[in-house]
Write a protein that holds these residues in place. Structure first.
Motif, PDB file in Angstrom:
ATOM      1  N   ALA A 103     -45.346  62.755 108.584  1.00 30.14           N
ATOM      2  CA  ALA A 103     -43.975  63.248 108.688  1.00 30.14           C
ATOM      3  C   ALA A 103     -43.661  64.232 107.568  1.00 30.14           C
ATOM      4  CB  ALA A 103     -42.999  62.071 108.658  1.00 30.14           C
ATOM      5  N   THR A 104     -44.088  63.921 106.359  1.00 27.91           N
ATOM      6  CA  THR A 104     -43.849  64.838 105.240  1.00 27.91           C
ATOM      7  C   THR A 104     -44.558  66.164 105.449  1.00 27.91           C
ATOM      8  OG1 THR A 104     -43.667  62.936 103.755  1.00 27.91           O
ATOM      9  CG2 THR A 104     -44.006  65.081 102.737  1.00 27.91           C
ATOM     10  N   ARG A 105     -45.770  66.109 105.942  1.00 21.47           N
ATOM     11  CA  ARG A 105     -46.529  67.339 106.182  1.00 21.47           C
ATOM     12  C   ARG A 105     -45.872  68.188 107.264  1.00 21.47           C
ATOM     13  NH1 ARG A 105     -50.885  68.644 109.599  1.00 21.47           N
ATOM     14  NH2 ARG A 105     -52.257  70.269 108.746  1.00 21.47           N
ATOM     15  N   LEU A 106     -45.450  67.558 108.370  1.00 22.89           N
ATOM     16  CA  LEU A 106     -44.828  68.303 109.457  1.00 22.89           C
ATOM     17  C   LEU A 106     -43.497  68.928 109.018  1.00 22.89           C
ATOM     18  CD1 LEU A 106     -44.726  69.184 112.412  1.00 22.89           C
ATOM     19  CD2 LEU A 106     -43.710  66.973 112.970  1.00 22.89           C
ATOM     20  N   LEU A 107     -42.671  68.161 108.312  1.00 19.69           N
ATOM     21  CA  LEU A 107     -41.380  68.694 107.876  1.00 19.69           C
ATOM     22  C   LEU A 107     -41.546  69.795 106.836  1.00 19.69           C
ATOM     23  CD1 LEU A 107     -39.258  65.417 107.665  1.00 19.69           C
ATOM     24  CD2 LEU A 107     -39.291  67.140 109.465  1.00 19.69           C
ATOM     25  N   ALA A 108     -42.567  69.683 105.996  1.00 26.46           N
ATOM     26  CA  ALA A 108     -42.822  70.755 105.018  1.00 26.46           C
ATOM     27  C   ALA A 108     -43.228  72.046 105.716  1.00 26.46           C
ATOM     28  CB  ALA A 108     -43.909  70.310 104.038  1.00 26.46           C
ATOM     29  N   MET A 109     -44.059  71.937 106.751  1.00 27.22           N
ATOM     30  CA  MET A 109     -44.436  73.126 107.518  1.00 27.22           C
ATOM     31  C   MET A 109     -43.228  73.746 108.214  1.00 27.22           C
ATOM     32  SD  MET A 109     -48.004  71.740 109.188  1.00 27.22           S
ATOM     33  CE  MET A 109     -48.118  73.140 110.282  1.00 27.22           C
ATOM     34  N   VAL A 110     -42.354  72.903 108.758  1.00 31.04           N
ATOM     35  CA  VAL A 110     -41.164  73.411 109.443  1.00 31.04           C
ATOM     36  C   VAL A 110     -40.211  74.077 108.457  1.00 31.04           C
ATOM     37  CG1 VAL A 110     -39.114  72.711 110.742  1.00 31.04           C
ATOM     38  CG2 VAL A 110     -41.345  71.773 111.347  1.00 31.04           C
ATOM     39  N   ASP A 111     -40.031  73.475 107.300  1.00 28.84           N
ATOM     40  CA  ASP A 111     -39.104  74.041 106.307  1.00 28.84           C
ATOM     41  C   ASP A 111     -39.618  75.356 105.728  1.00 28.84           C
ATOM     42  OD1 ASP A 111     -37.420  71.895 106.698  1.00 28.84           O
ATOM     43  OD2 ASP A 111     -38.268  70.724 105.039  1.00 28.84           O
ATOM     44  N   ARG A 112     -40.935  75.476 105.591  1.00 27.51           N
ATOM     45  CA  ARG A 112     -41.481  76.706 105.012  1.00 27.51           C
ATOM     46  C   ARG A 112     -41.523  77.847 106.017  1.00 27.51           C
ATOM     47  NH1 ARG A 112     -45.477  73.320 102.532  1.00 27.51           N
ATOM     48  NH2 ARG A 112     -46.911  73.982 104.188  1.00 27.51           N
ATOM     49  N   GLY A 113     -42.016  77.596 107.203  1.00 26.90           N
ATOM     50  CA  GLY A 113     -42.221  78.692 108.155  1.00 26.90           C
ATOM     51  C   GLY A 113     -41.678  78.407 109.532  1.00 26.90           C
ATOM     52  N   GLY A 114     -40.567  77.663 109.602  1.00 21.58           N
ATOM     53  CA  GLY A 114     -40.029  77.289 110.895  1.00 21.58           C
ATOM     54  C   GLY A 114     -39.522  78.472 111.696  1.00 21.58           C
ATOM     55  N   LEU A 120     -42.632  83.461 116.840  1.00 19.31           N
ATOM     56  CA  LEU A 120     -43.941  83.688 117.462  1.00 19.31           C
ATOM     57  C   LEU A 120     -44.099  82.872 118.742  1.00 19.31           C
ATOM     58  CD1 LEU A 120     -46.274  83.721 114.319  1.00 19.31           C
ATOM     59  CD2 LEU A 120     -45.549  85.670 115.702  1.00 19.31           C
ATOM     60  N   LEU A 121     -43.587  81.649 118.735  1.00 17.18           N
ATOM     61  CA  LEU A 121     -43.685  80.810 119.920  1.00 17.18           C
ATOM     62  C   LEU A 121     -42.876  81.402 121.076  1.00 17.18           C
ATOM     63  CD1 LEU A 121     -44.674  78.150 121.197  1.00 17.18           C
ATOM     64  CD2 LEU A 121     -42.585  77.080 120.309  1.00 17.18           C
ATOM     65  N   CYS A 122     -41.671  81.879 120.781  1.00 16.15           N
ATOM     66  CA  CYS A 122     -40.857  82.496 121.838  1.00 16.15           C
ATOM     67  C   CYS A 122     -41.511  83.763 122.381  1.00 16.15           C
ATOM     68  CB  CYS A 122     -39.463  82.815 121.301  1.00 16.15           C
ATOM     69  SG  CYS A 122     -38.472  81.354 120.926  1.00 16.15           S
ATOM     70  N   PHE A 123     -42.083  84.563 121.479  1.00 22.99           N
ATOM     71  CA  PHE A 123     -42.776  85.777 121.915  1.00 22.99           C
ATOM     72  C   PHE A 123     -43.970  85.438 122.798  1.00 22.99           C
ATOM     73  CE2 PHE A 123     -46.262  88.790 121.144  1.00 22.99           C
ATOM     74  CZ  PHE A 123     -45.693  89.951 121.628  1.00 22.99           C
ATOM     75  N   TRP A 124     -44.751  84.463 122.388  1.00 25.35           N
ATOM     76  CA  TRP A 124     -45.947  84.092 123.133  1.00 25.35           C
ATOM     77  C   TRP A 124     -45.588  83.494 124.489  1.00 25.35           C
ATOM     78  CZ3 TRP A 124     -48.337  79.439 124.717  1.00 25.35           C
ATOM     79  CH2 TRP A 124     -49.671  79.565 125.088  1.00 25.35           C
ATOM     80  N   LEU A 125     -44.598  82.607 124.526  1.00 28.09           N
ATOM     81  CA  LEU A 125     -44.204  81.995 125.789  1.00 28.09           C
ATOM     82  C   LEU A 125     -43.561  83.006 126.730  1.00 28.09           C
ATOM     83  CD1 LEU A 125     -42.767  78.509 124.739  1.00 28.09           C
ATOM     84  CD2 LEU A 125     -44.907  78.989 125.928  1.00 28.09           C
ATOM     85  N   THR A 126     -42.788  83.959 126.178  1.00 29.98           N
ATOM     86  CA  THR A 126     -42.176  84.979 127.021  1.00 29.98           C
ATOM     87  C   THR A 126     -43.240  85.870 127.660  1.00 29.98           C
ATOM     88  OG1 THR A 126     -40.206  84.979 125.619  1.00 29.98           O
ATOM     89  CG2 THR A 126     -40.509  86.866 127.075  1.00 29.98           C
ATOM     90  N   GLY A 127     -44.209  86.312 126.855  1.00 27.42           N
ATOM     91  CA  GLY A 127     -45.300  87.114 127.405  1.00 27.42           C
ATOM     92  C   GLY A 127     -46.108  86.354 128.443  1.00 27.42           C
ATOM     93  N   LEU A 128     -46.350  85.072 128.169  1.00 26.02           N
ATOM     94  CA  LEU A 128     -47.104  84.255 129.125  1.00 26.02           C
ATOM     95  C   LEU A 128     -46.316  84.052 130.413  1.00 26.02           C
ATOM     96  CD1 LEU A 128     -49.847  82.817 129.184  1.00 26.02           C
ATOM     97  CD2 LEU A 128     -48.693  80.753 128.397  1.00 26.02           C
ATOM     98  N   THR A 151     -43.802  72.224 123.839  1.00 22.19           N
ATOM     99  CA  THR A 151     -42.766  72.618 122.876  1.00 22.19           C
ATOM    100  C   THR A 151     -41.681  71.546 122.779  1.00 22.19           C
ATOM    101  OG1 THR A 151     -41.610  73.851 124.618  1.00 22.19           O
ATOM    102  CG2 THR A 151     -43.197  75.055 123.292  1.00 22.19           C
ATOM    103  N   LEU A 152     -41.379  70.893 123.898  1.00 22.94           N
ATOM    104  CA  LEU A 152     -40.413  69.789 123.853  1.00 22.94           C
ATOM    105  C   LEU A 152     -40.957  68.609 123.053  1.00 22.94           C
ATOM    106  CD1 LEU A 152     -39.227  69.816 127.593  1.00 22.94           C
ATOM    107  CD2 LEU A 152     -38.108  70.864 125.605  1.00 22.94           C
ATOM    108  N   VAL A 153     -42.261  68.363 123.166  1.00 19.87           N
ATOM    109  CA  VAL A 153     -42.869  67.282 122.395  1.00 19.87           C
ATOM    110  C   VAL A 153     -42.823  67.590 120.902  1.00 19.87           C
ATOM    111  CG1 VAL A 153     -44.997  65.982 122.020  1.00 19.87           C
ATOM    112  CG2 VAL A 153     -44.343  66.637 124.336  1.00 19.87           C
ATOM    113  N   VAL A 154     -43.089  68.837 120.552  1.00 23.91           N
ATOM    114  CA  VAL A 154     -43.026  69.234 119.131  1.00 23.91           C
ATOM    115  C   VAL A 154     -41.602  69.091 118.604  1.00 23.91           C
ATOM    116  CG1 VAL A 154     -43.346  71.145 117.530  1.00 23.91           C
ATOM    117  CG2 VAL A 154     -45.016  70.748 119.344  1.00 23.91           C
ATOM    118  N   TRP A 155     -40.628  69.537 119.390  1.00 23.54           N
ATOM    119  CA  TRP A 155     -39.227  69.408 118.975  1.00 23.54           C
ATOM    120  C   TRP A 155     -38.831  67.945 118.791  1.00 23.54           C
ATOM    121  CZ3 TRP A 155     -35.049  67.597 122.194  1.00 23.54           C
ATOM    122  CH2 TRP A 155     -33.793  67.715 121.599  1.00 23.54           C
TER     123      TRP A 155
END
Length: 211
Positions: A103-114, A120-128, A151-155
């Motif tokens: 949990a700490t690792r995931l939240l740190a990644m989200v806080d740094r580069g969320g 990037l995820l929206c761009f990739w999913l839109t193109g796909l 993406t819903l699972v990640v959220w």
């Protein structure tokens, strides 16, 4: 010279034979190479079937993806959660440590580069999605139906991590949060598999009718 003129046979002058003439390189060789490249490409696409919904490996990948996603709850195997609920003690402590680390690792990644990750995820999913449903590329449709529900699972994982870190590591609260997260993941997986199966069946029926 007089001997060559007197002989006049192909035995004396073998380069006059038709089968020994050297072909002149030009358009014929270029067309031959192009035909060979086309043959290689066709062979590759015959071996690797790009029609995903009629390919058994796609359905195997779909089943493995959702079974593994529902089994690993925030990076913790589900059997470990059950064992911690039954036995407690060292197993419960291991469960708490593993959940805290993930949990700490995931939240740190989200806080740094969320924000960058979401962009990037929206761009990739839109193109796909454009390739899948506007240009009607079946391979892109399969990828979209595989990864868009994730993406819903990640959220949901981010929400669960924040809830756990805010509420502490009480054993009962931790167990309820992890089991709730697993049930939500299973519901998302069942809906995703149902939609993918219906859409894939519809695509296969349409293609079989057109052919």
């Amino acid at each position: 010279t007089a001997h060559a003129e007197a002989c006049g046979l192909t035995v004396c002058r073998p380069w006059k034979k038709t089968r020994l003439k050297i072909p002149v390189r030009g358009g014929t060789d270029a067309s031959t190479r192009a035909n060979r490249q086309v043959d290689v490409i066709e062979t590759v696409f015959q071996v690797i079937d790009m029609r995903s919904f009629s390919n058994l490996w796609f359905w195997i990948a779909l089943a493995v993806l959702w079974s593994s996603t529902s089994y690993w709850v925030l990076g913790v195997p589900y059997d470990m959660i059950q064992q911690a609920r039954r036995e407690g003690g060292p197993v419960q402590q291991d469960l708490q440590d593993l959940v805290r680390i993930n949990a700490t690792r995931l939240l740190a990644m989200v806080d740094r580069g969320g924000l960058v990750a979401v962009a990037l995820l929206c761009f990739w999913l839109t193109g796909l999605a454009m390739l899948a449903f506007y240009y009607d590329v079946e391979f892109a449709q399969a990828l979209f139906l595989l990864f868009a529900p994730m993406t819903l699972v990640v959220w949901q994982s981010i929400r669960t991590c924040r809830h756990i870190m805010a509420g502490g590591m009480d054993p009962d609260t931790l167990h309820r949060a992890l089991i709730r997260h697993r049930r939500v993941t299973q519901v998302i997986g069942m809906v995703s598999i149902f939609v993918t199966a219906m859409y894939g069946t519809w695509q296969n029926i349409n293609i079989s009718i057109l052919n």
